[in-house]
Design an enzyme around this catalytic site. Sequence first.
Site, PDB file in Angstrom:
ATOM      1  N   HIS A  45       0.861  -1.192   0.000  1.00  0.00           N
ATOM      2  CA  HIS A  45       0.000   0.000   0.000  1.00  0.00           C
ATOM      3  C   HIS A  45       0.893   1.237   0.000  1.00  0.00           C
ATOM      4  CE1 HIS A  45      -4.088  -1.718   1.444  1.00  0.00           C
ATOM      5  NE2 HIS A  45      -3.445  -2.580   0.676  1.00  0.00           N
ATOM      6  N   TYR A  85      -8.209   5.550   8.426  1.00  0.00           N
ATOM      7  CA  TYR A  85      -8.254   5.882   9.858  1.00  0.00           C
ATOM      8  C   TYR A  85      -9.230   7.046   9.998  1.00  0.00           C
ATOM      9  CZ  TYR A  85      -3.976   3.109  10.527  1.00  0.00           C
ATOM     10  OH  TYR A  85      -3.055   2.088  10.588  1.00  0.00           O
ATOM     11  N   PRO A 138      -2.610  -0.112  19.298  1.00  0.00           N
ATOM     12  CA  PRO A 138      -2.531  -0.612  17.920  1.00  0.00           C
ATOM     13  C   PRO A 138      -2.659   0.462  16.843  1.00  0.00           C
ATOM     14  CG  PRO A 138      -4.629  -1.222  18.919  1.00  0.00           C
ATOM     15  CD  PRO A 138      -3.800  -0.615  19.999  1.00  0.00           C
ATOM     16  N   LYS A 157       2.355  -0.799  15.162  1.00  0.00           N
ATOM     17  CA  LYS A 157       3.791  -0.959  15.433  1.00  0.00           C
ATOM     18  C   LYS A 157       4.166  -2.223  16.214  1.00  0.00           C
ATOM     19  CE  LYS A 157       5.448   2.576  13.400  1.00  0.00           C
ATOM     20  NZ  LYS A 157       5.182   2.112  12.065  1.00  0.00           N
ATOM     21  N   TYR A 184       4.970   6.081  10.227  1.00  0.00           N
ATOM     22  CA  TYR A 184       4.068   4.988   9.853  1.00  0.00           C
ATOM     23  C   TYR A 184       4.804   3.913   9.051  1.00  0.00           C
ATOM     24  CZ  TYR A 184      -0.292   2.660   8.671  1.00  0.00           C
ATOM     25  OH  TYR A 184      -1.293   1.727   8.559  1.00  0.00           O
TER      26      TYR A 184
HETATM   27  P1  FAD Z   1       2.456 -12.742  21.074  1.00  0.00           P
HETATM   28  O1  FAD Z   1       1.927 -12.682  19.703  1.00  0.00           O
HETATM   29  O2  FAD Z   1       1.556 -12.400  22.209  1.00  0.00           O
HETATM   30  O3  FAD Z   1       3.040 -14.216  21.305  1.00  0.00           O
HETATM   31  C1  FAD Z   1       3.441 -14.674  22.570  1.00  0.00           C
HETATM   32  C2  FAD Z   1       3.304 -16.198  22.624  1.00  0.00           C
HETATM   33  O4  FAD Z   1       3.769 -16.675  23.891  1.00  0.00           O
HETATM   34  C3  FAD Z   1       1.869 -16.657  22.483  1.00  0.00           C
HETATM   35  O5  FAD Z   1       1.776 -17.652  21.484  1.00  0.00           O
HETATM   36  C4  FAD Z   1       1.517 -17.194  23.867  1.00  0.00           C
HETATM   37  O6  FAD Z   1       0.572 -18.258  23.814  1.00  0.00           O
HETATM   38  C5  FAD Z   1       2.871 -17.653  24.368  1.00  0.00           C
HETATM   39  N1  FAD Z   1       2.962 -17.716  25.829  1.00  0.00           N
HETATM   40  C6  FAD Z   1       2.409 -16.872  26.732  1.00  0.00           C
HETATM   41  N2  FAD Z   1       2.706 -17.260  27.988  1.00  0.00           N
HETATM   42  C7  FAD Z   1       3.479 -18.361  27.862  1.00  0.00           C
HETATM   43  C8  FAD Z   1       4.096 -19.233  28.807  1.00  0.00           C
HETATM   44  N3  FAD Z   1       3.976 -19.019  30.132  1.00  0.00           N
HETATM   45  N4  FAD Z   1       4.807 -20.275  28.355  1.00  0.00           N
HETATM   46  C9  FAD Z   1       4.951 -20.505  27.016  1.00  0.00           C
HETATM   47  N5  FAD Z   1       4.367 -19.717  26.076  1.00  0.00           N
HETATM   48  C10 FAD Z   1       3.650 -18.667  26.496  1.00  0.00           C
HETATM   49  N6  FAD Z   1       1.143  -4.842  15.361  1.00  0.00           N
HETATM   50  C11 FAD Z   1       1.601  -4.353  14.169  1.00  0.00           C
HETATM   51  O7  FAD Z   1       2.835  -4.264  13.980  1.00  0.00           O
HETATM   52  N7  FAD Z   1       0.748  -3.964  13.164  1.00  0.00           N
HETATM   53  C12 FAD Z   1      -0.602  -4.034  13.329  1.00  0.00           C
HETATM   54  O8  FAD Z   1      -1.331  -3.728  12.375  1.00  0.00           O
HETATM   55  C13 FAD Z   1      -1.114  -4.502  14.595  1.00  0.00           C
HETATM   56  N8  FAD Z   1      -2.443  -4.596  14.816  1.00  0.00           N
HETATM   57  C14 FAD Z   1      -2.894  -5.150  15.968  1.00  0.00           C
HETATM   58  C15 FAD Z   1      -4.249  -5.286  16.163  1.00  0.00           C
HETATM   59  C16 FAD Z   1      -4.739  -5.852  17.329  1.00  0.00           C
HETATM   60  C17 FAD Z   1      -6.217  -5.973  17.523  1.00  0.00           C
HETATM   61  C18 FAD Z   1      -3.834  -6.336  18.330  1.00  0.00           C
HETATM   62  C19 FAD Z   1      -4.356  -7.003  19.596  1.00  0.00           C
HETATM   63  C20 FAD Z   1      -2.480  -6.214  18.151  1.00  0.00           C
HETATM   64  C21 FAD Z   1      -1.990  -5.620  16.980  1.00  0.00           C
HETATM   65  N9  FAD Z   1      -0.631  -5.494  16.762  1.00  0.00           N
HETATM   66  C22 FAD Z   1      -0.174  -4.929  15.597  1.00  0.00           C
HETATM   67  C23 FAD Z   1       0.328  -5.956  17.779  1.00  0.00           C
HETATM   68  C24 FAD Z   1       0.888  -7.354  17.473  1.00  0.00           C
HETATM   69  O9  FAD Z   1      -0.140  -8.258  17.215  1.00  0.00           O
HETATM   70  C25 FAD Z   1       1.736  -7.835  18.644  1.00  0.00           C
HETATM   71  O10 FAD Z   1       2.663  -6.830  18.979  1.00  0.00           O
HETATM   72  C26 FAD Z   1       2.467  -9.144  18.318  1.00  0.00           C
HETATM   73  O11 FAD Z   1       1.591 -10.232  18.367  1.00  0.00           O
HETATM   74  C27 FAD Z   1       3.629  -9.405  19.290  1.00  0.00           C
HETATM   75  O12 FAD Z   1       4.199 -10.654  19.040  1.00  0.00           O
HETATM   76  P2  FAD Z   1       4.893 -11.473  20.198  1.00  0.00           P
HETATM   77  O13 FAD Z   1       5.412 -12.724  19.553  1.00  0.00           O
HETATM   78  O14 FAD Z   1       5.811 -10.595  20.929  1.00  0.00           O
HETATM   79  O15 FAD Z   1       3.734 -11.812  21.237  1.00  0.00           O
HETATM   80  C1  PHB Z   2      -5.107  -4.508  11.242  1.00  0.00           C
HETATM   81  O1  PHB Z   2      -5.308  -4.702  10.025  1.00  0.00           O
HETATM   82  O2  PHB Z   2      -5.384  -5.373  12.080  1.00  0.00           O
HETATM   83  C2  PHB Z   2      -4.579  -3.199  11.682  1.00  0.00           C
HETATM   84  C3  PHB Z   2      -4.155  -2.293  10.740  1.00  0.00           C
HETATM   85  C4  PHB Z   2      -3.665  -1.058  11.131  1.00  0.00           C
HETATM   86  C5  PHB Z   2      -3.608  -0.752  12.482  1.00  0.00           C
HETATM   87  C6  PHB Z   2      -4.010  -1.669  13.429  1.00  0.00           C
HETATM   88  C7  PHB Z   2      -4.509  -2.902  13.034  1.00  0.00           C
HETATM   89  O3  PHB Z   2      -3.153   0.478  12.851  1.00  0.00           O
END
Ligand code: FAD
Ligand code: PHB
Length: 386
Positions: A67, A195, A287, A291, A379
């Site tokens: 995009h 947005y 979110p 990031k 962004y």
């Molecule tokens: P997680 O994805 O939380 O993974 C952690 C893992 O550890 C999980 O699988 C969990 O089950 C496991 N775990 C937990 N506790 C334990 C334990 N005790 N023992 C073993 N395993 C365990 N980010 C962006 O960059 N762009 C976006 O557009 C964006 N949109 C988002 C929209 C929403 C609605 C949400 C909720 C988040 C969004 N994010 C976005 C953020 C992004 O999803 C997270 O920052 C990302 O998932 C982080 O990854 P992670 O691997 O650090 O953590």
């Molecule tokens: C998403 O598609 O889930 C999404 C996109 C942009 C954002 C947050 C979430 O800023």
Amino acid sequence: MIIGAGPAGLLLGQLLHEAGIENVIVERQSAQYVLGRVRAGVLERTTVGLLERAQVAARLHSEGHVHDGIGLAFDGVLHRLDLRALTGHGVTVYGQTEVTRDLMNARTAAGCVSVYEAAHVSVHDFDGDRPFVRYTHAGQEHELHGDFIAGCDGFHGVSRASVPSAAIRTFERVFPLGWLGVLAHVPPCHPELVYASHERGFALCSQRTPTLSRYYIQVPAGAQLSQWPDTAFWDELRRRLPTDVADAVITGPAAEKSVTPLRSFVAEPMRFGRLLLAGDAAHIVPPTGAKGLNLAASDVCYLAAAVREYCCEGSSAALDAYSSRCLERVWGAVRFSCWLSALLHRFPDTTPFDRRLQSAELDHVVRSRAASTALAESYVGLPLEI
Ligand code: FAD
Ligand code: PHB
């Protein structure tokens, strides 16, 4: 030893494998459960570059969508920010679930060990030279020994919680609202993300593929899914969008629906001896700036490089610098995400004065090339210095 098979843990495992460093992932949930969590959708070019380096970007390139701009809607008018014209870069729209699937498949193909459905995971002796991880799997207790523990277990994980409170400092802002997200098998209402700031609250039109859309609306803190049947969600979403965008929304049954609280959280430092935190285990950003996943990717890039330097060159310099290098990027993302959240949402204590101020700032963002460039630069994301 890597705790957690989210994007941080899986990408770290793959980068280490590419560097010839053996690693084991221990995950609390099943692989199916992890794949079922609908979250991020926007990847910065640095994240795409890391996925390329990890040899897992083939499907991203064929199925992801680049995009070159985003929409900013306020006062009933849709404005376009041309990210590419302003910064020379765009972003890639490709779901976190797909990134996770690609990483899981690559890990299986590489023959690396992952333990899913591990219970009672605990981390030990990370302040000494011989850290270990204990867990129970299929009723049997196991111990893993290795050089380092990477805490990639998300905000509610065990890694950060195992650090003595005197050794860690946390910073938090909880916003008094949440995002209600709906994933639906319908074509997106607009070619790019929109947005929208509205008197009734924020709304976001996002997408995954030409037939799969992701929408969000701001809801009060503590809102329950039972309060939001599909029809109420679609009606409220449309109310918050400019008429032509609202008219283009195609509704359908929600394939997934969830509420995410809006919060910003940072733990400092991110290294405790041989335990290194990465991704949501160390920090959460609202979110709005998209990031979170991108920060998880940049953390593990620094972490993999530091472990490689230690294992291959016997130097601890990059390990010593890990926390400060990550935190510089983290606070940059917190700044941007909090600023954009404050600009676009309606808060319980927002006064008419504040609304006028938000409008004036939004006007400034779309009228001033300098202000548009500042938003666009954050962004699309800053380059990673490794
Ligand atoms: P997680 O994805 O939380 O993974 C952690 C893992 O550890 C999980 O699988 C969990 O089950 C496991 N775990 C937990 N506790 C334990 C334990 N005790 N023992 C073993 N395993 C365990 N980010 C962006 O960059 N762009 C976006 O557009 C964006 N949109 C988002 C929209 C929403 C609605 C949400 C909720 C988040 C969004 N994010 C976005 C953020 C992004 O999803 C997270 O920052 C990302 O998932 C982080 O990854 P992670 O691997 O650090 O953590
Ligand atoms: C998403 O598609 O889930 C999404 C996109 C942009 C954002 C947050 C979430 O800023």
